[in-house]
Motif scaffolding. Structure first.
Motif, PDB file in Angstrom:
ATOM      1  N   ALA A  28      72.733  50.815   4.577  1.00 43.61           N
ATOM      2  CA  ALA A  28      71.735  51.796   5.022  1.00 43.61           C
ATOM      3  C   ALA A  28      72.029  53.158   4.399  1.00 43.61           C
ATOM      4  CB  ALA A  28      71.725  51.886   6.546  1.00 43.61           C
ATOM      5  N   TYR A  29      73.300  53.547   4.341  1.00 43.33           N
ATOM      6  CA  TYR A  29      73.648  54.834   3.726  1.00 43.33           C
ATOM      7  C   TYR A  29      73.378  54.813   2.221  1.00 43.33           C
ATOM      8  CZ  TYR A  29      75.696  56.663   8.009  1.00 43.33           C
ATOM      9  OH  TYR A  29      75.872  57.133   9.291  1.00 43.33           O
ATOM     10  N   ASP A  30      73.609  53.680   1.577  1.00 40.02           N
ATOM     11  CA  ASP A  30      73.288  53.580   0.149  1.00 40.02           C
ATOM     12  C   ASP A  30      71.790  53.794  -0.080  1.00 40.02           C
ATOM     13  OD1 ASP A  30      75.906  53.169  -0.678  1.00 40.02           O
ATOM     14  OD2 ASP A  30      75.733  50.974  -0.647  1.00 40.02           O
ATOM     15  N   ARG A  31      70.986  53.197   0.768  1.00 44.54           N
ATOM     16  CA  ARG A  31      69.532  53.376   0.649  1.00 44.54           C
ATOM     17  C   ARG A  31      69.150  54.828   0.927  1.00 44.54           C
ATOM     18  NH1 ARG A  31      65.298  53.085  -1.998  1.00 44.54           N
ATOM     19  NH2 ARG A  31      63.375  52.861  -0.845  1.00 44.54           N
ATOM     20  N   GLU A  34      69.638  56.834  -2.067  1.00 42.92           N
ATOM     21  CA  GLU A  34      68.556  56.646  -3.035  1.00 42.92           C
ATOM     22  C   GLU A  34      67.362  57.523  -2.677  1.00 42.92           C
ATOM     23  OE1 GLU A  34      67.538  52.510  -3.171  1.00 42.92           O
ATOM     24  OE2 GLU A  34      69.572  51.910  -3.732  1.00 42.92           O
ATOM     25  N   LEU A  35      67.073  57.604  -1.386  1.00 44.97           N
ATOM     26  CA  LEU A  35      65.905  58.368  -0.927  1.00 44.97           C
ATOM     27  C   LEU A  35      66.170  59.870  -0.876  1.00 44.97           C
ATOM     28  CD1 LEU A  35      64.768  55.962   1.931  1.00 44.97           C
ATOM     29  CD2 LEU A  35      63.695  56.255  -0.321  1.00 44.97           C
ATOM     30  N   ARG A  36      67.429  60.230  -0.589  1.00 45.46           N
ATOM     31  CA  ARG A  36      67.799  61.653  -0.491  1.00 45.46           C
ATOM     32  C   ARG A  36      69.076  61.893  -1.302  1.00 45.46           C
ATOM     33  NH1 ARG A  36      67.413  61.805   5.885  1.00 45.46           N
ATOM     34  NH2 ARG A  36      69.638  61.804   5.592  1.00 45.46           N
ATOM     35  N   PRO A  37      68.957  61.890  -2.615  1.00 42.05           N
ATOM     36  CA  PRO A  37      70.166  61.992  -3.446  1.00 42.05           C
ATOM     37  C   PRO A  37      70.918  63.315  -3.294  1.00 42.05           C
ATOM     38  CG  PRO A  37      68.184  62.113  -4.793  1.00 42.05           C
ATOM     39  CD  PRO A  37      67.739  61.778  -3.406  1.00 42.05           C
ATOM     40  N   ASN A  38      70.279  64.327  -2.770  1.00 43.47           N
ATOM     41  CA  ASN A  38      70.957  65.619  -2.587  1.00 43.47           C
ATOM     42  C   ASN A  38      71.508  65.798  -1.184  1.00 43.47           C
ATOM     43  OD1 ASN A  38      70.440  66.345  -5.231  1.00 43.47           O
ATOM     44  ND2 ASN A  38      68.459  67.235  -4.710  1.00 43.47           N
ATOM     45  N   ASP A  39      71.458  64.759  -0.361  1.00 45.79           N
ATOM     46  CA  ASP A  39      72.044  64.823   0.980  1.00 45.79           C
ATOM     47  C   ASP A  39      73.490  64.362   0.887  1.00 45.79           C
ATOM     48  OD1 ASP A  39      72.792  64.771   3.616  1.00 45.79           O
ATOM     49  OD2 ASP A  39      71.109  63.525   4.288  1.00 45.79           O
ATOM     50  N   TYR A  40      74.348  65.287   0.526  1.00 46.31           N
ATOM     51  CA  TYR A  40      75.745  64.967   0.252  1.00 46.31           C
ATOM     52  C   TYR A  40      76.517  64.553   1.503  1.00 46.31           C
ATOM     53  CZ  TYR A  40      74.199  67.410  -3.890  1.00 46.31           C
ATOM     54  OH  TYR A  40      73.482  67.796  -4.984  1.00 46.31           O
ATOM     55  N   SER A  41      75.981  64.882   2.680  1.00 44.54           N
ATOM     56  CA  SER A  41      76.661  64.496   3.921  1.00 44.54           C
ATOM     57  C   SER A  41      76.772  62.980   4.043  1.00 44.54           C
ATOM     58  CB  SER A  41      75.936  65.074   5.133  1.00 44.54           C
ATOM     59  OG  SER A  41      74.669  64.469   5.291  1.00 44.54           O
ATOM     60  N   ILE A  42      75.934  62.260   3.347  1.00 48.78           N
ATOM     61  CA  ILE A  42      75.981  60.795   3.395  1.00 48.78           C
ATOM     62  C   ILE A  42      77.320  60.292   2.848  1.00 48.78           C
ATOM     63  CG2 ILE A  42      74.884  58.675   2.534  1.00 48.78           C
ATOM     64  CD1 ILE A  42      72.215  60.296   2.564  1.00 48.78           C
ATOM     65  N   TYR A  43      77.886  60.991   1.881  1.00 51.89           N
ATOM     66  CA  TYR A  43      79.198  60.599   1.366  1.00 51.89           C
ATOM     67  C   TYR A  43      80.261  60.679   2.473  1.00 51.89           C
ATOM     68  CZ  TYR A  43      77.222  60.802  -3.331  1.00 51.89           C
ATOM     69  OH  TYR A  43      76.462  60.579  -4.453  1.00 51.89           O
ATOM     70  N   LEU A  63      85.148  61.052  -0.025  1.00 50.79           N
ATOM     71  CA  LEU A  63      85.352  62.454   0.365  1.00 50.79           C
ATOM     72  C   LEU A  63      85.524  63.344  -0.860  1.00 50.79           C
ATOM     73  CD1 LEU A  63      87.648  62.253   3.510  1.00 50.79           C
ATOM     74  CD2 LEU A  63      85.338  63.193   3.374  1.00 50.79           C
ATOM     75  N   SER A  64      86.200  62.841  -1.857  1.00 50.17           N
ATOM     76  CA  SER A  64      86.356  63.616  -3.094  1.00 50.17           C
ATOM     77  C   SER A  64      85.001  63.862  -3.742  1.00 50.17           C
ATOM     78  CB  SER A  64      87.290  62.888  -4.059  1.00 50.17           C
ATOM     79  OG  SER A  64      88.584  62.782  -3.506  1.00 50.17           O
ATOM     80  N   ARG A  65      84.167  62.848  -3.708  1.00 47.69           N
ATOM     81  CA  ARG A  65      82.804  63.001  -4.244  1.00 47.69           C
ATOM     82  C   ARG A  65      82.044  64.049  -3.438  1.00 47.69           C
ATOM     83  NH1 ARG A  65      79.481  62.853  -8.369  1.00 47.69           N
ATOM     84  NH2 ARG A  65      77.511  61.861  -7.967  1.00 47.69           N
ATOM     85  N   TYR A  66      82.144  63.979  -2.121  1.00 46.47           N
ATOM     86  CA  TYR A  66      81.493  64.965  -1.252  1.00 46.47           C
ATOM     87  C   TYR A  66      81.978  66.380  -1.590  1.00 46.47           C
ATOM     88  CZ  TYR A  66      80.460  67.624   2.987  1.00 46.47           C
ATOM     89  OH  TYR A  66      80.035  68.587   3.867  1.00 46.47           O
ATOM     90  N   LEU A  67      83.286  66.523  -1.781  1.00 49.73           N
ATOM     91  CA  LEU A  67      83.855  67.843  -2.050  1.00 49.73           C
ATOM     92  C   LEU A  67      83.462  68.383  -3.427  1.00 49.73           C
ATOM     93  CD1 LEU A  67      87.294  67.341  -0.326  1.00 49.73           C
ATOM     94  CD2 LEU A  67      85.575  69.062   0.283  1.00 49.73           C
ATOM     95  N   GLU A  68      83.051  67.518  -4.322  1.00 52.25           N
ATOM     96  CA  GLU A  68      82.507  67.996  -5.596  1.00 52.25           C
ATOM     97  C   GLU A  68      81.245  68.824  -5.360  1.00 52.25           C
ATOM     98  OE1 GLU A  68      81.759  64.765  -8.312  1.00 52.25           O
ATOM     99  OE2 GLU A  68      83.781  63.956  -8.037  1.00 52.25           O
ATOM    100  N   PHE A  69      80.467  68.413  -4.382  1.00 53.91           N
ATOM    101  CA  PHE A  69      79.205  69.088  -4.086  1.00 53.91           C
ATOM    102  C   PHE A  69      79.340  70.157  -3.013  1.00 53.91           C
ATOM    103  CE2 PHE A  69      77.979  64.776  -5.518  1.00 53.91           C
ATOM    104  CZ  PHE A  69      77.257  65.135  -6.641  1.00 53.91           C
TER     105      PHE A  69
END
Length: 181
Positions: A28-31, A34-43, A63-69
């Motif tokens: 569900a989070y992967d989907r 896809e729908l909200r690629p700029n919603d970094y909180s999903i990471y 988390l490292s990916r999240y911290l990039e954004f």
């Protein structure tokens, strides 16, 4: 394609906590990504699930990916520190906690984490000095309780059982003031 429905599915699946339901939550989070690629909180949400599964490497990667954004998230650095500690990488945990302490408006939780980390390494004098520096007059009762709790943990780790018992009695009295009758 309803993001609200996908968020609900993910949350309910997380609560169930089975392997299959956690897979469903990740899907569900992967989907959602896809729908909200700029919603970094999903990471971060995905990292929580991987942490729940005990897959610390995946959680650290997310988390490292999240911290990039979102590089100014003290909460994410604090979570990262707990993951590194779970893996036994105390140096990485310390670095993440130091970042969290810098980024938090109130760095108390990060400082307490650093004191616990120092105690875990056996540098009790450094841990106690850190706690003494935190004991300022403007601490709220809950913050005093948190500092004293770590003090008690350190006393127990050092084998100072009678000191720990005194601290625990003080903590109990302080806790009573925080709970309504």
């Amino acid at each position: 394609n309803s993001t609200t429905a996908l968020e609900s599915v993910a949350q309910l699946a997380r609560v169930r906590g089975t392997s299959a339901s956690l897979d469903k939550a990740l899907a569900a989070y992967d989907r959602l990504l896809e729908l909200r690629p700029n919603d970094y909180s999903i990471y971060r949400q995905k990292a929580d699930i991987e942490q729940q599964r005990g897959n610390y490497d995946a959680a650290i990667g997310l988390l490292s990916r999240y911290l990039e954004f979102v590089p100014d998230s003290g909460a994410a650095y604090s979570q990262l520190a707990s993951l590194y500690q779970a893996q036994g990488d105390l140096d990485a945990a310390e670095a993440a906690l130091e970042d969290a302490a810098i980024l938090f408006d109130n760095p108390l939780s990060a400082e307490l984490g650093l004191a616990r980390l120092e105690a875990r390494r056996g540098t009790f004098s450094a841990a106690i000095a850190r706690l003494e520096a935190l004991q300022v007059d403007d601490l709220l009762p809950l913050q005093k309780l948190q500092v004293e709790s770590v003090n008690a943990e350190i006393a127990i780790a050092q084998g100072r059982v009678s000191d720990a018992m005194v601290l625990l009695a003080d903590i109990n009295e302080l806790a009573r003031t925080l709970v309504p009758p």
